[in-house]
Design an enzyme around this catalytic site. Structure first.
Site, PDB file in Angstrom:
ATOM      1  N   GLU A 146      51.029  52.142  15.797  1.00  0.00           N
ATOM      2  CA  GLU A 146      49.732  52.696  15.414  1.00  0.00           C
ATOM      3  C   GLU A 146      49.209  51.443  14.464  1.00  0.00           C
ATOM      4  O   GLU A 146      49.844  50.917  13.750  1.00  0.00           O
ATOM      5  CB  GLU A 146      50.075  53.728  14.535  1.00  0.00           C
ATOM      6  CG  GLU A 146      48.792  54.354  13.610  1.00  0.00           C
ATOM      7  CD  GLU A 146      49.062  55.527  12.796  1.00  0.00           C
ATOM      8  OE1 GLU A 146      48.610  55.531  11.748  1.00  0.00           O
ATOM      9  OE2 GLU A 146      49.985  56.516  12.951  1.00  0.00           O
ATOM     10  N   GLU A 151      42.601  52.105   5.051  1.00  0.00           N
ATOM     11  CA  GLU A 151      42.741  53.415   4.577  1.00  0.00           C
ATOM     12  C   GLU A 151      42.715  53.432   2.960  1.00  0.00           C
ATOM     13  O   GLU A 151      42.762  52.298   2.312  1.00  0.00           O
ATOM     14  CB  GLU A 151      44.319  53.761   4.632  1.00  0.00           C
ATOM     15  CG  GLU A 151      44.606  54.183   5.949  1.00  0.00           C
ATOM     16  CD  GLU A 151      45.947  54.826   6.270  1.00  0.00           C
ATOM     17  OE1 GLU A 151      46.201  55.916   6.424  1.00  0.00           O
ATOM     18  OE2 GLU A 151      47.035  53.935   5.841  1.00  0.00           O
TER      19      GLU A 151
END
Length: 546
Positions: A146, A151
Site C-alpha cells: 500500500e 495523509e
C-alpha cells in the site's frame, strides 16, 4: 489509508542550493499520461468509481462514516472535486462522506502521481490520497503493499505524512514513512501539491516540490512462504489511486469531530499521473553490467586501495574470513548462470560466496581464488551461478584464512549464456491431475504438485530455437520420486528426454536436476508427463539448455 501523488517539478532559480530543502526532480522529464482537471459539473465516471458503505470493520480502520455516491458527498463544482463529510444519520451511521478510486479503470506500475488539494481542519477528520494494488499478486494486505501519498490528522493542520505498508499478511504487516511540517506557518487548509515519485527500488515523497521522505527498503512475504518475494516486491505491480475523507478511525486514536466542524470539505483541483522519459535514479543495479567492487552499499572488514589493474580506480582488499560486501537491489532479470570476478592474491587465497538477501541467504555460486603471484597480479575467474533471477540484495562473502588477507577484488559481472528463458511450471496451457501451491523456493510464486503417474502439463508453442540439447528442472519431493518425460506434440509423442526425481528431503527442499535431450529445434507443443507412483514430486520451473 495511503495514497501516491506526483508533484510538478519545481525549478530552482537561484545558483545556491539550500541543503535543508530537497528540491530537485530526479528525472530530466516527466510525460503526462493521465489526468483529471475536474472541469465541468459532473464526475467523470470513465476515470473514477465509488466505494459505498462502511466496509468490514470500518474499512479495517474503525472508521465511522458511510460512503455514498450522492452529490451531497461527492460533486464537481467550480473546477474542483469536492468531497464533503456530513454529520447526519444515514443507514445506521452518524456520518457520511465520499471515497473515489480508479480501481478497474486505470492503474500504473511506477510513475509520478500528483494532486493539488485543500483539506478540512478539525479533530477526527482523516483525508488521504493513496494507492492500492490492482491485483494483490502477493496476497492479502499488506503482503501486496500500500502506498500512502498523503495523509493528515485534521487536528494537526500543520503536518502532512506519507508511508508504505508491506511485509506479510495482517497482523504481520509493517510500515515505514515520514512526515513534514508545512513551511512558513502554512496549514493543510491551504492549497498544496502532494506527490510521489515511484521507481523500481525507490519511492520519494514531496510537498510543494520539496522532498521530505525517501524509502528504499521493504519486503513482501506471501502466506505460507518461508522466504521473501524478490525485491522490489510488493512495489513492482500496478496500483490504482484513491481519494477519500474519513471520519474517526484508528489513524488519530478514534477521535471524532465536533458537530460545529461540519460540513467539512476536501477540495481537489487536479490529479495527474506521469511516466518517466528520463533516466531513473535510485533504481536497481544491472547484474549484467560490470559492478565495481568499491561501489558496495555496505561492507564489513573491507578496505579500498588504488589498483594497477586495467582501467585504474580502486579495488577492495584486506579481506578475512567472514568479511563481506553488500550490493542492494541487484537485478538478475530472467536469470544469471555465470559470474566473472577480477581477483588478485599473494596468499593461498580462498573462495567468494555469492548469497541473496543476507550473508546467510541462499547460496547461488562460489568462485575459488588461488595465489595469482601478487596483490596486484590480476586474473579473471569464472564460476557457474544458479537460481539468481529478479531483484535481490547481493552479498559477496569472503571465505579463507584470516590475519593476512584472502584476496583483492576489483569487479564482478554476471552473464546469461543460455538463450532460453526459464518456464514457470504454473504457466502451463492446460494440465491433467495437477494442483498449484505457494513455493518457498528462491523467487517465490507457485509450484505445481500432487503429481501422480500419467499426470501431465501441456505448454503450447515452445520455441526450441536453433536447437536445445539439455534441460534443467527445479524439483522437490518427500517420496521415492519418479521421473518427468519431455514429449513433443502429445502425451505419447516423441520422447526427447527424461529428468529423474529422487527424494530431496521435503516437498519444499528444492534441487536443480539436469538431463540431456535429443537435439530439438523449431516450435513444438511440449508435454511434461510424470511417471512413478503417487505424489511423485513438485516442479517449480524448467529451462531448456543449449
Amino acid at each position: 489509508m495511503k495514497k501516491v501523488i506526483l508533484v510538478l517539478f519545481s525549478i530552482l532559480i537561484t545558483v545556491l542550493l539550500i541543503p535543508t530543502i530537497g528540491i530537485a526532480d530526479n528525472h530530466e522529464e516527466w510525460t503526462l499520461v493521465w489526468s483529471d482537471e475536474f472541469n465541468g459539473n459532473t464526475l467523470d465516471t470513465s476515470k473514477w468509481t465509488y466505494d459505498i458503505g462502511n466496509g468490514v470493520g470500518g474499512w479495517g480502520n474503525n472508521e465511522e462514516q458511510y460512503y455514498t455516491s450522492r452529490t451531497e458527498n461527492v460533486r464537481v463544482q467550480n473546477g474542483s472535486l469536492i468531497i464533503t463529510a456530513l454529520n447526519e444519520q444515514f443507514n445506521g451511521f452518524n456520518y457520511t462522506s465520499g471515497k473515489l478510486k480508479t480501481d478497474g479503470l486505470a492503474s500504473w506500475k511506477y510513475g509520478k502521481f500528483e494532486a493539488r488539494i485543500k483539506l478540512p481542519v478539525g479533530q477526527g477528520f482523516w483525508p488521504a490520497f493513496w494507492m492500492m494494488p490492482q491485483d494483490d499478486i502477493y496476497g492479502g494486505w499488506a503482503s501486496s503493499g500500500e502506498i500512502d501519498i498523503m495523509e493528515n490528522r485534521g487536528r494537526l493542520p500543520h503536518e502532512i505524512s506519507g508511508a508504505i505498508h508491506y511485509g506479510e499478511n495482517w497482523p504481520n504487516n509493517v510500515y515505514s514513512g515520514g512526515s513534514i511540517t508545512i513551511p512558513n506557518n502554512g496549514t493543510a487548509a491551504d492549497w498544496h501539491n502532494y506527490s510521489v515519485e515511484w521507481e523500481p527500488g525507490e519511492i520519494r515523497w514531496y510537498l510543494d516540490g520539496q522532498l521530505y521522505n525517501t524509502e528504499t527498503s521493504w519486503y513482501s512475504r506471501s502466506l505460507g512462504q518461508t522466504t521473501n518475494n524478490p525485491f522490489p516486491a510488493p512495489f513492482d505491480q500496478e496500483f490504482y489511486m484513491i481519494l477519500n475523507l474519513a471520519v474517526g478511525g484508528n489513524f488519530d486514536g478514534g477521535r471524532v469531530p465536533a458537530p460545529s466542524d461540519f460540513p467539512a470539505e476536501m477540495l481537489v483541483d487536479y490529479v495527474r499521473v506521469y511516466e518517466s522519459s528520463g533516466p531513473p535514479t535510485g533504481g536497481p543495479i544491472n547484474a549484467f553490467d560490470r559492478i565495481e567492487a568499491e561501489n558496495y552499499t555496505s561492507m564489513n572488514g573491507i578496505q579500498t586501495e588504488t589498483t594497477t589493474d586495467i582501467g585504474g580506480g580502486l579495488n577492495v582488499g584486506w579481506t578475512d574470513e567472514g568479511d563481506y560486501l553488500a550490493f542492494n537491489q541487484v537485478d538478475f532479470g530472467n536469470g544469471a548462470n555465470s559470474v566473472d570476478v577480477r581477483v588478485a592474491s599473494n596468499t593461498n587465497g580462498g573462495t567468494i560466496e555469492f548469497r541473496l538477501d543476507s550473508i546467510s541467504g541462499p547460496l547461488i555460486g562460489t568462485v575459488n581464488v588461488s595465489n595469482t603471484g601478487g596483490w596486484q597480479s590480476w586474473v579473471t575467474n569464472t564460476a557457474a551461478i544458479s537460481n539468481a533471477e529478479g531483484i535481490h540484495d547481493l552479498y559477496v562473502v569472503f571465505r579463507g584464512s584470516t590475519g593476512i588477507g584472502i584476496m583483492n577484488l576489483n569487479w564482478l559481472e554476471f552473464s546469461n549464456t543460455n538463450p532460453f528463458e526459464k518456464i514457470e511450471a504454473e504457466s502451463y496451457t492446460s494440465m491433467v491431475g495437477i494442483q498449484t501451491e505457494p513455493t518457498t523456493d528462491v523467487g517465490g510464486g507457485l509450484n505445481v504438485g500432487w503429481t501422480d503417474n500419467g499426470d501431465y502439463l501441456f505448454f503450447e508453442n515452445v520455441d526450441f530455437r536453433s536447437g536445445a540439447t539439455g534441460i534443467e528442472a527445479r524439483v522437490a519431493t518427500q517420496t521415492v520420486g519418479g521421473s518427468i518425460e519431455f514429449r513433443l506434440d502429445s502425451t505419447n509423442g516423441p520422447l526427447i528426454g527424461t529428468v529423474n526425481i529422487t527424494n530431496t528431503g521435503g516437498w519444499q527442499n528444492w534441487v536443480t536436476n539436469t538431463a540431456s535431450i535429443t537435439a530439438t529445434s523449431g516450435t513444438h507443443d511440449l508435454y511434461l508427463v510424470f511417471r512413478g507412483g503417487s505424489d511423485i514430486g513438485n516442479l517449480n520451473w524448467f529451462n531448456l539448455i543449449n
